[in-house]
Structures are given as C-alpha cells and as structure tokens.
Design a protein around this motif. Structure first.
Motif, PDB file in Angstrom:
ATOM      1  N   CYS A 151       0.828  -1.210   0.000  1.00  0.00           N
ATOM      2  CA  CYS A 151       0.000   0.000   0.000  1.00  0.00           C
ATOM      3  C   CYS A 151       0.860   1.257   0.000  1.00  0.00           C
ATOM      4  O   CYS A 151       2.090   1.192   0.026  1.00  0.00           O
ATOM      5  CB  CYS A 151      -0.940  -0.014   1.196  1.00  0.00           C
ATOM      6  N   CYS A 199       5.004   1.103  -3.387  1.00  0.00           N
ATOM      7  CA  CYS A 199       3.652   1.135  -3.970  1.00  0.00           C
ATOM      8  C   CYS A 199       3.672   1.664  -5.397  1.00  0.00           C
ATOM      9  O   CYS A 199       2.812   1.327  -6.195  1.00  0.00           O
ATOM     10  CB  CYS A 199       2.688   1.931  -3.105  1.00  0.00           C
ATOM     11  N   THR A 218      -7.441   1.886  -4.081  1.00  0.00           N
ATOM     12  CA  THR A 218      -7.457   3.334  -3.900  1.00  0.00           C
ATOM     13  C   THR A 218      -7.690   3.993  -5.244  1.00  0.00           C
ATOM     14  O   THR A 218      -7.101   3.593  -6.249  1.00  0.00           O
ATOM     15  CB  THR A 218      -6.116   3.831  -3.321  1.00  0.00           C
ATOM     16  N   TYR A 260      -7.632  -2.762   4.689  1.00  0.00           N
ATOM     17  CA  TYR A 260      -7.112  -3.913   3.962  1.00  0.00           C
ATOM     18  C   TYR A 260      -7.575  -5.163   4.700  1.00  0.00           C
ATOM     19  O   TYR A 260      -7.331  -5.305   5.896  1.00  0.00           O
ATOM     20  CB  TYR A 260      -5.588  -3.854   3.887  1.00  0.00           C
ATOM     21  N   SER A 314      -3.948  -2.913  -4.417  1.00  0.00           N
ATOM     22  CA  SER A 314      -2.698  -3.306  -3.767  1.00  0.00           C
ATOM     23  C   SER A 314      -2.945  -4.282  -2.629  1.00  0.00           C
ATOM     24  O   SER A 314      -4.061  -4.429  -2.141  1.00  0.00           O
ATOM     25  CB  SER A 314      -1.962  -2.076  -3.219  1.00  0.00           C
ATOM     26  N   PHE A 363      -1.617  -5.047   1.355  1.00  0.00           N
ATOM     27  CA  PHE A 363      -1.150  -4.152   2.410  1.00  0.00           C
ATOM     28  C   PHE A 363       0.373  -4.195   2.494  1.00  0.00           C
ATOM     29  O   PHE A 363       1.032  -3.169   2.480  1.00  0.00           O
ATOM     30  CB  PHE A 363      -1.757  -4.514   3.774  1.00  0.00           C
TER      31      PHE A 363
END
Length: 131
Positions: free
Chosen positions: A2, A8, A47, A71, A93, A95
């Motif tokens: 994340c 990320c 997100t 998550y 994604s 975590f």
C-alpha cells in the motif's frame, strides 16, 4: 504494498477519465482460489485518487476519491464515490509489499468514461511519472 510503503509506485495502476460528474464503483477481485474452505491470507485494498494522470507514489489529503478504507483478507474489495470529470488513478494493492496474486479490476460508472468502451481503462506503465 500500500501507499504506506515506497514500493507502492511499482503496483499496477490504471487511469480513468469521467466525462461528467457521476457515481463510480471500483472493485478488486482475487482470481486464484487458495483452496476450498481456506481463508485468503493476502490483505487487499483499492485506492482511487486524483493525481492528474500520474502514478500513485503516496496519497495526500484531498486526493482520495474512493478507497476500500481497510485492507482485509477477503477475495474482493469494493469502493464507491461521487466523481468529477478529472483524471483518476486506480491502484489495487496488498497491504504488505512483495505479496502477489492474480486479480481483476472492475470499474462501473453512471456516465461514460473518456475513451469509450475499449479504451476507458488505460494501464499506466513505468514511464508515467509518479506523484
């Protein structure tokens, strides 16, 4: 991982451009079954942020348009939001960094997206700057 982690920016990311104000539904669904009756051990989330067409490196206050918020070790995460006509970056994604699984991203909106049905979801490759 994340946006808490610098890696990320390496996550797969997509760009969508709503043409008018609308409602949007975004989902990330794991494709691989981990066996009948077994729980999912990968904590996933999604997100959607206003990054001006750039990849997500981190998300600042006011940039998030939709998020799964937490998550969880579920097979699917879903979020929804009222959207404006602006470029939006979608980042599914896990975590923790270095956790991978096959997945599918689904986007549904009440108004058309720029690019039409075949080009509405644009993959942002590594050459696109991150913000």
């Amino acid at each position: 991982g994340c946006s808490n982690f610098p890696t990320c920016v390496n996550n797969p990311q997509w760009l969508v451009r709503p043409t008018r104000p609308c409602s949007g539904l975004f989902s990330m669904r794991l494709m691989e079954s981990q066996g009948a009756g077994r729980e999912y051990t990968i904590h996933i989330g999604i997100t959607v942020a206003a990054k001006g067409g750039k990849r997500i490196r981190s998300v600042y206050a006011g940039e998030t348009r939709a998020s799964s918020d937490s998550y969880t070790n579920a097979r699917e995460q879903v979020c929804e939001a009222d959207l404006r006509p602006e470029p939006l970056t979608i980042m599914p994604s896990t975590f923790h960094p270095d956790k991978e699984s096959a997945f599918m991203v689904t986007v549904a909106t009440t108004e058309p997206l720029q690019g039409g049905p075949d080009e509405a979801l644009v993959r942002l490759d590594d050459t696109v700057p991150a913000s």
